[in-house]
Motif scaffolding. Structure first.
Motif, short mmCIF file in Angstrom:
data_model
loop_
_atom_site.label_atom_id
_atom_site.label_comp_id
_atom_site.label_asym_id
_atom_site.label_seq_id
_atom_site.Cartn_x
_atom_site.Cartn_y
_atom_site.Cartn_z
N UNK A 69 0.83 -1.21 0.00
CA UNK A 69 0.00 0.00 0.00
C UNK A 69 0.86 1.25 0.00
N UNK A 70 1.91 1.22 0.81
CA UNK A 70 2.83 2.36 0.87
C UNK A 70 3.53 2.54 -0.47
N UNK A 71 3.93 1.44 -1.10
CA UNK A 71 4.61 1.51 -2.38
C UNK A 71 3.68 2.06 -3.46
N UNK A 72 2.40 1.62 -3.45
CA UNK A 72 1.42 2.14 -4.41
C UNK A 72 1.26 3.66 -4.24
N UNK A 73 1.21 4.10 -2.99
CA UNK A 73 1.10 5.52 -2.73
C UNK A 73 2.32 6.27 -3.27
N UNK A 74 3.51 5.72 -3.05
CA UNK A 74 4.73 6.35 -3.55
C UNK A 74 4.73 6.39 -5.08
N UNK A 75 4.25 5.33 -5.73
CA UNK A 75 4.17 5.31 -7.20
C UNK A 75 3.29 6.46 -7.68
N UNK A 76 2.11 6.59 -7.07
CA UNK A 76 1.19 7.66 -7.47
C UNK A 76 1.79 9.03 -7.23
N UNK A 77 2.52 9.19 -6.14
CA UNK A 77 3.15 10.48 -5.83
C UNK A 77 4.24 10.81 -6.85
N UNK A 78 5.05 9.82 -7.20
CA UNK A 78 6.11 10.05 -8.20
C UNK A 78 5.48 10.36 -9.55
N UNK A 79 4.43 9.63 -9.94
CA UNK A 79 3.76 9.91 -11.21
C UNK A 79 3.20 11.34 -11.22
N UNK A 80 2.59 11.74 -10.13
CA UNK A 80 2.04 13.09 -10.05
C UNK A 80 3.14 14.14 -10.20
N UNK A 81 4.27 13.93 -9.53
CA UNK A 81 5.37 14.88 -9.63
C UNK A 81 5.95 14.90 -11.05
N UNK A 82 6.07 13.73 -11.66
CA UNK A 82 6.60 13.68 -13.04
C UNK A 82 5.64 14.36 -14.01
N UNK A 83 4.35 14.17 -13.81
CA UNK A 83 3.37 14.83 -14.68
C UNK A 83 3.43 16.35 -14.52
N UNK A 129 13.98 7.07 -29.24
CA UNK A 129 13.94 8.49 -28.91
C UNK A 129 12.65 8.77 -28.15
N UNK A 130 12.79 9.04 -26.88
CA UNK A 130 11.63 9.24 -26.01
C UNK A 130 11.11 10.67 -26.08
N UNK A 131 9.76 10.79 -26.04
CA UNK A 131 9.13 12.09 -25.80
C UNK A 131 8.87 12.15 -24.29
N UNK A 132 8.43 13.28 -23.80
CA UNK A 132 8.16 13.40 -22.37
C UNK A 132 7.08 12.40 -21.95
N UNK A 133 6.01 12.30 -22.72
CA UNK A 133 4.94 11.35 -22.39
C UNK A 133 5.42 9.91 -22.42
N UNK A 134 6.23 9.57 -23.45
CA UNK A 134 6.77 8.21 -23.54
C UNK A 134 7.63 7.90 -22.33
N UNK A 135 8.45 8.85 -21.95
CA UNK A 135 9.34 8.65 -20.81
C UNK A 135 8.54 8.44 -19.53
N UNK A 136 7.48 9.22 -19.34
CA UNK A 136 6.64 9.05 -18.16
C UNK A 136 5.99 7.67 -18.14
N UNK A 137 5.46 7.22 -19.27
CA UNK A 137 4.83 5.90 -19.34
C UNK A 137 5.84 4.79 -19.10
#
Length: 149
Positions: A69-83, A129-137
């Protein structure tokens, strides 16, 4: 009664129970087989039986669940920051200057990359060659892969 002697009753208590002294101790002189005498110290005790204690399996499973659960929360937080970073006006421009944006397909595969997981249009010849969106995914998939293990 609770005793260390095999001929007396044995009581089993739930895990994490403990005995606490409950009154004054007494010392008695008792007869032992063979005509000799022995000293017995009696300590009155009370049990603190924690009936809400988990079994070892329940504890381990709960700990695993809390970590995931903690790891899922951290994943969501990192995704939010990257976005948020990707939404900045100059993110694509900064990525164009980043030397790690473009790598050889063979290098990427050698480092554990899976070409079948890449979105179409990302591979140009032998180069990724990554775009920003590709890199995030890509980062999100890698982190999710770690969590899935």
């Amino acid at each position: 009664e609770l005793s260390q002697y095999p001929s007396e009753l044995e009581y089993l208590w739930v895990p994490c129970s403990f005995l606490a002294p409950d009154g004054p101790t007494s010392v008695q002189l008792v007869d032992i087989k063979g005509g000799s005498k022995g000293v017995v110290t009696t300590v009155p005790v009370r049990i603190n039986a924690n009936l809400k204690t988990e079994t070892v399996d329940e504890f381990v499973e709960g700990k695993k669940r809390r970590h995931l659960d903690s790891f899922r929360f951290m994943i969501l937080e990192v995704q939010r920051q990257l976005e948020q970073i990707a939404a900045e006006e100059n993110a694509e421009e900064r990525l164009q200057r980043d030397p790690t944006r473009v790598i050889k397909v063979s290098t990427w595969v050698r480092n554990g990359g899976d070409p079948s997981s890449l979105p179409p249009g990302l591979v140009t010849g032998e180069v990724l060659a990554f775009t920003v969106g590709d890199l995030l995914r890509k980062l999100a998939r890698e982190v999710e892969g770690v969590r899935a293990r």
